[in-house]
Design an enzyme around this catalytic site. Structure first.
Site, PDB file in Angstrom:
ATOM      1  N   ASP A   1       2.474   1.954   3.336  1.00 54.24           N
ATOM      2  CA  ASP A   1       3.464   0.990   3.855  1.00 54.24           C
ATOM      3  C   ASP A   1       4.874   1.456   3.557  1.00 54.24           C
ATOM      4  OD1 ASP A   1       1.262  -0.656   4.302  1.00 54.24           O
ATOM      5  OD2 ASP A   1       1.542  -1.724   2.401  1.00 54.24           O
TER       6      ASP A   1
ATOM      7  N   HIS B   1       0.875  -1.181   0.000  1.00 48.78           N
ATOM      8  CA  HIS B   1       0.000   0.000   0.000  1.00 48.78           C
ATOM      9  C   HIS B   1       0.913   1.231   0.000  1.00 48.78           C
ATOM     10  CE1 HIS B   1      -2.318  -3.003   2.373  1.00 48.78           C
ATOM     11  NE2 HIS B   1      -3.409  -2.441   1.891  1.00 48.78           N
TER      12      HIS B   1
HETATM   13  C1  XUL Z   1      -7.504  -6.430   4.423  1.00 50.28           C
HETATM   14  C2  XUL Z   1      -6.736  -6.869   3.247  1.00 50.28           C
HETATM   15  C3  XUL Z   1      -5.865  -5.829   2.638  1.00 50.28           C
HETATM   16  C4  XUL Z   1      -5.832  -5.894   1.146  1.00 50.28           C
HETATM   17  C5  XUL Z   1      -5.085  -4.762   0.497  1.00 50.28           C
HETATM   18  O1  XUL Z   1      -8.293  -7.421   4.962  1.00 50.28           O
HETATM   19  O2  XUL Z   1      -6.791  -7.999   2.850  1.00 50.28           O
HETATM   20  O3  XUL Z   1      -4.590  -5.969   3.164  1.00 50.28           O
HETATM   21  O4  XUL Z   1      -5.246  -7.083   0.708  1.00 50.28           O
HETATM   22  O5  XUL Z   1      -5.572  -3.534   0.867  1.00 50.28           O
END
Ligand code: XUL
Ligand code: CO
Length: 441
Positions: free
Chosen positions: A102, A99
């Site tokens: 991150d 993300h």
């Molecule tokens: C949350 C989840 C996230 C997504 C990406 O449950 O799975 O980490 O994979 O935003």
């Protein structure tokens, strides 16, 4: 700098190895179904769980001991990049995912945040030049910051809609810059808590507009990553709009977006939706919308998203069965959206966890391929539906009947013959395949 000085490159040593820092089943070069294991499985490390996660839970502070903890701000972000590429190299993993938040800290404004991102993205790009590890996907975190209290694209607040859209715009630019193979949308706060204050139709329309703008912008900048929606039924909101693959697919069709998206299916999200992991994979596969996988598992006794590393061989086998039948994952991969338990706080546990996950999917791949080679389930299923291969059944299957004709067939039927579903025998057969797949070694 060396963040994991006690750990050498993880190699395949085979099922008899007692070396905790070796693969027992994942053998990247071994060919399964004519394809190298590494090319089939396309494993990815999730940046957030491995380099950002501190293992805190709602009842207690973080426990993780990480060699980059001594840094803060942008220094921490840079240390994490160095550690990440050392980790990828030692694990020999072909992909990673992140993300925006991150990889770089948020600034006071989005402008500042984007400047931080630019610095780290160019550092990542430099590291990628000397690394085999590529970007499977990136995404915008439009859920953690308090501004997303009422949602992002589904927020009642237009400023927040704009903020979220701007973060996706930047995310697509980063995806293009780093050669991302996919771009993920997990609608963390895209849902609602109560209908008492919610205009559902308006929020769904806004979500449709949001995705359309993302499709348009990707085209504008020539970003060719596959768009993926990651469904989840609940948590954090009570009612998430992308509940499961079926509801996400209906949404895409409603807003004429079905040609631009596939699905990123997460095992723990599937079970939260009351499905099995393989149900979600199967549903996506038969509709040609299986894109990628977040490889983890839930805890059977806990009703939330525990994001455990996948170690259940039965589940990895049935998942790989779907993936093989899909012809692989194309541009997708198996991303370990999984975190070590709070008690597994040592840095080394990050390696043990990934080794366990990679070995478990390698076993799944091998067993599933053997079952497919022998047409185990195919024979059972075609036998079970044989009534549709002749007579009235064939006419139904070919769309040649109407209610009147079926009434004629049914009115005087007295003796309907059934055959057993034989579930126990089928499960015993799967156990046999699981237990004998490596017995020749
Ligand atoms: C949350 C989840 C996230 C997504 C990406 O449950 O799975 O980490 O994979 O935003
Ligand atoms: Co996920």
């Amino acid at each position: 700098m060396n963040y994991f000085p006690n750990i050498q490159k993880i190699n395949y040593e085979g099922p008899k190895s007692a070396n905790p820092y070796a693969f027992k089943y994942y053998n990247p070069d071994e060919k399964i179904g004519g394809k190298r294991m590494e090319d089939y499985l396309r494993f990815a490390v999730a940046y957030w769980h491995t380099f950002t996660e501190d293992l805190s839970d709602p009842f207690g502070a973080g426990t993780a001991v990480r060699p980059w903890d001594k840094f803060s701000g942008m220094d921490l972000a840079k240390a994490r990049v160095e550690a990440a590429f050392e980790f990828f190299e030692k694990l020999g993993v072909p992909y990673f995912c992140f993300h925006d938040v991150d990889i770089a800290p948020e600034g006071n404004t989005l402008r500042e945040t984007n400047q931080n991102l630019d610095t780290i993205v160019s550092m990542i790009k430099d590291y990628m030049k000397d690394s085999k590890t590529k970007l499977l996907w990136n995404t915008a975190n439009n859920f953690t910051h308090p501004r997303f209290i009422h949602g992002a694209a589904s927020s009642n607040n237009a400023d927040v809609f704009a903020y979220a859209a701007a973060k996706v715009k930047k995310g697509l630019e980063i995806g293009k810059e780093l050669g991302g193979e996919n771009y993920v949308f997990w609608g963390g706060r895209e849902g609602y808590e109560t209908l008492l204050n919610t205009d559902m139709k308006f929020e769904l329309d806004n979500l449709g507009r949001f995705f359309q703008m993302a499709v348009d912008y990707a085209r504008e900048i020539d970003f060719d990553g596959q768009f993926l929606i990651e469904p989840k039924p609940k948590e954090p909101t009570t009612h998430q709009y992308d509940f499961d693959v079926a509801s996400g697919y209906a949404f895409l069709q409603n807003y004429n977006l079905q040609d631009y998206f596939k699905f990123n299916i997460e095992a723990n999200h599937a079970t939260l939706a009351g499905h099995t992991f393989e149900h979600e994979l199967h549903y996506a596969r038969v509709n040609n919308i299986l894109g990628s996988v977040d490889a983890n598992q839930g805890h059977p006794l806990l009703g939330w998203d525990t994001d455990e590393f996948p170690t259940d061989l039965y589940s990895t086998t049935l998942a790989m069965y779907e993936i093989i039948k899909n012809g692989g994952l194309g541009r997708g991969g198996l991303n370990f959206d999984a975190k070590v338990r709070r008690g597994s706080f040592e840095t080394e546990d990050l390696f043990h966890a990934h080794i366990a996950g990679m070995d478990s999917f390698a076993v799944g791949l091998k067993v599933a391929q053997k079952m497919l080679d022998d047409q185990v389930l195919e024979n059972i299923i075609s036998d079970r539906y044989q009534s549709y291969t002749k007579g009235i059944g064939l006419e139904i299957a070919e769309g040649k009947t109407d209610l009147g004709q079926l009434e004629d067939h049914a009115l005087d039927l007295t003796d309907i013959k059934h055959q057993s579903g034989k579930l126990e025998r089928i499960k015993a057969t799967i156990n046999q395949y699981l237990l004998t797949a490596y017995s020749d070694r």
